[in-house]
Each structure stands twice: as structure tokens, then as C-alpha cells.
Design an enzyme around this catalytic site. Structure first.
Site, mmCIF file in Angstrom:
data_model
loop_
_atom_site.group_PDB
_atom_site.id
_atom_site.type_symbol
_atom_site.label_atom_id
_atom_site.label_comp_id
_atom_site.label_asym_id
_atom_site.label_seq_id
_atom_site.Cartn_x
_atom_site.Cartn_y
_atom_site.Cartn_z
ATOM 1 N N GLY A 1 0.816 -1.205 0.000
ATOM 2 C CA GLY A 1 0.000 0.000 0.000
ATOM 3 C C GLY A 1 0.847 1.250 0.000
ATOM 4 N N CYS A 2 0.266 2.363 0.393
ATOM 5 C CA CYS A 2 0.965 3.649 0.409
ATOM 6 C C CYS A 2 2.279 3.522 1.174
ATOM 7 C CB CYS A 2 0.088 4.720 1.043
ATOM 8 S SG CYS A 2 0.904 6.328 1.186
ATOM 9 N N PHE A 3 3.374 3.872 0.518
ATOM 10 C CA PHE A 3 4.674 3.618 1.147
ATOM 11 C C PHE A 3 5.032 4.570 2.281
ATOM 12 C CE2 PHE A 3 6.837 5.473 -2.994
ATOM 13 C CZ PHE A 3 6.299 6.721 -2.756
ATOM 14 N N TRP A 4 4.317 5.665 2.458
ATOM 15 C CA TRP A 4 4.620 6.579 3.560
ATOM 16 C C TRP A 4 4.478 5.880 4.912
ATOM 17 C CZ3 TRP A 4 1.099 11.159 1.659
ATOM 18 C CH2 TRP A 4 1.693 11.776 0.544
#
Length: 216
Positions: free
Chosen positions: A54-57
Site C-alpha cells: 500500500g501507500c509507502f509513507w
């Protein structure tokens, strides 16, 4: 008609964006939190793991806090376009997923433990999305560096699949593939949530604990 395809359908190599020969954006040398390098060479004997979840942040934030993890970085992998930028990856026309590079000290943790954490902190049954983030760039993936990592990844997927099946969850869709190339994301993405503490976090977890004792 270039982008006339479902966001959840992987682009074919012949339709993928061409990319570029090298980075056209700055990538920092060091980790914003630890001050350690995020690019090779890393300390002798240290190992690398690469995941898409998912979102890598938010994914990177989880891993840089794990015991034994020496450094982390975010980037793109699993696709065909060389040296893509964020907008290109978000278009779905590169084949890449948002990914996290995890460098760890094998004297302090193991690849199996890192993979177990990977399965715990996202929902690996959602296919080409995580929560409200929809697209091939959000798919679940383990990108192995060698046959030893592949074997552990395959076993971990089977173990967690069985556990989720017992609890009524759907099929695990995690992609397991050789790591061909890890392309670093733009500098502003690196350790994003350390720089922006109120930034976006997507953790669509199952809430299920990985039975680490079942990994050989």
C-alpha cells in the site's frame, strides 16, 4: 486511449511508459530520522528486504521503528518502466508498486521476522488496493533477493493464508517475485511521515497476529 484501462489491471510491457535512463529528480543520500545511508553500500553482512503493502509513507514509518532495522527507503518495483517518477507510477502505466526497502542486521532480527511484520501490518487479501487506495501500485508484494528469501516468503504466505482462512478471510493475493530493480522515489517521499507527522497513513490490517513460530 493511453490510460483507458481499469486501475486494477496491470499494464502490459508493450504498453508501459518508456521511462528514462537515470533519475531526473534528487534522491537524498541519508535517512531523515537516523542519518544513515539509504543507498548502498550498506554495512557488511547486513541484509535487504523489499515489500509492497500500500501507500509507502506509512509502511516505511512502521519498518524504520522495528528492532534490528538499520535503514529504510521508499521506491518503486515490480514493474517494467525504468526510473519512473511518482506521477507515472500513479498512472498505473509502469507496472510498479509502491515499495519499501528494509535494511536489517541479521544478528538482531531475521528475514522471517521482517516478513511476519509485513503480513501483520497490511491486509494481503485486497488485491490491487489497500483500503481506499485503489490501483496496481498499491498491491501486496514480496520481492526476494535470493532463493533463501523466496523460500521463506512462500512459506510465510502459506502459513498466513491458512491462519486467515481459519478466521474467514479471503484469499491472500500477495505477489512473490524476484527483485529486478528498486527505483528510489523522489526525495520528498523519503521518510515522509517524519517530516509531516500529520500526513496520510493507510493501515488496512486484518488485525491478525502472524504465528511466527510456524516458520522454520
Amino acid at each position: 486511449m493511453l490510460f483507458s484501462r481499469p486501475k486494477t489491471e496491470l499494464v502490459t510491457p508493450e504498453r508501459a511508459l518508456r521511462g528514462r535512463e537515470d533519475y531526473e529528480f534528487p534522491v537524498p543520500e541519508t535517512h531523515y530520522v537516523t542519518g544513515r545511508p539509504i543507498k548502498p553500500p550498506f554495512p557488511e553482512g547486513y541484509q535487504q528486504a523489499v515489500f509492497g503493502l500500500g501507500c509507502f509513507w506509512g509502511a516505511e514509518e512502521i519498518f524504520w521503528q522495528e528492532p534490528g532495522v538499520w535503514t529504510t527507503a521508499v521506491g518503486y518495483t515490480g514493474g517494467v518502466t525504468p526510473h519512473p517518477d511518482y506521477e507515472e507510477v500513479c498512472s498505473g502505466m509502469t507496472g510498479h508498486t509502491e515499495a519499501v526497502l528494509v535494511v536489517f542486521d541479521p544478528d538482531e532480527t531475521t528475514y522471517a521476522a521482517i516478513v511476519a511484520k509485513f503480513f501483520e501490518v497490511h491486509d494481503p487479501t485486497q488485491g490491487m488496493r489497500q483500503g481506499n487506495d485503489v490501483g496496481t501500485q498499491y498491491r501486496s508484494g514480496i520481492y526476494y533477493a535470493d532463493e533463501a528469501q523466496r523460500a521463506i516468503a512462500e512459506q510465510a504466505k502459506a502459513v498466513f493464508s491458512a491462519k486467515l482462512e481459519e478466521l474467514g478471510y479471503g484469499r491472500v493475493t500477495t505477489e512473490i517475485a524476484p527483485l529486478r530493480e528498486f527505483y528510489y522515489a523522489e526525495g520528498y517521499h523519503q521518510q515522509y511521515l517524519a517530516k509531516n507527522p500529520n500526513g496520510y497513513r493507510c493501515h488496512s490490517t486484518t488485525g491478525v497476529t502472524f504465528p511466527l513460530e510456524k516458520l522454520a
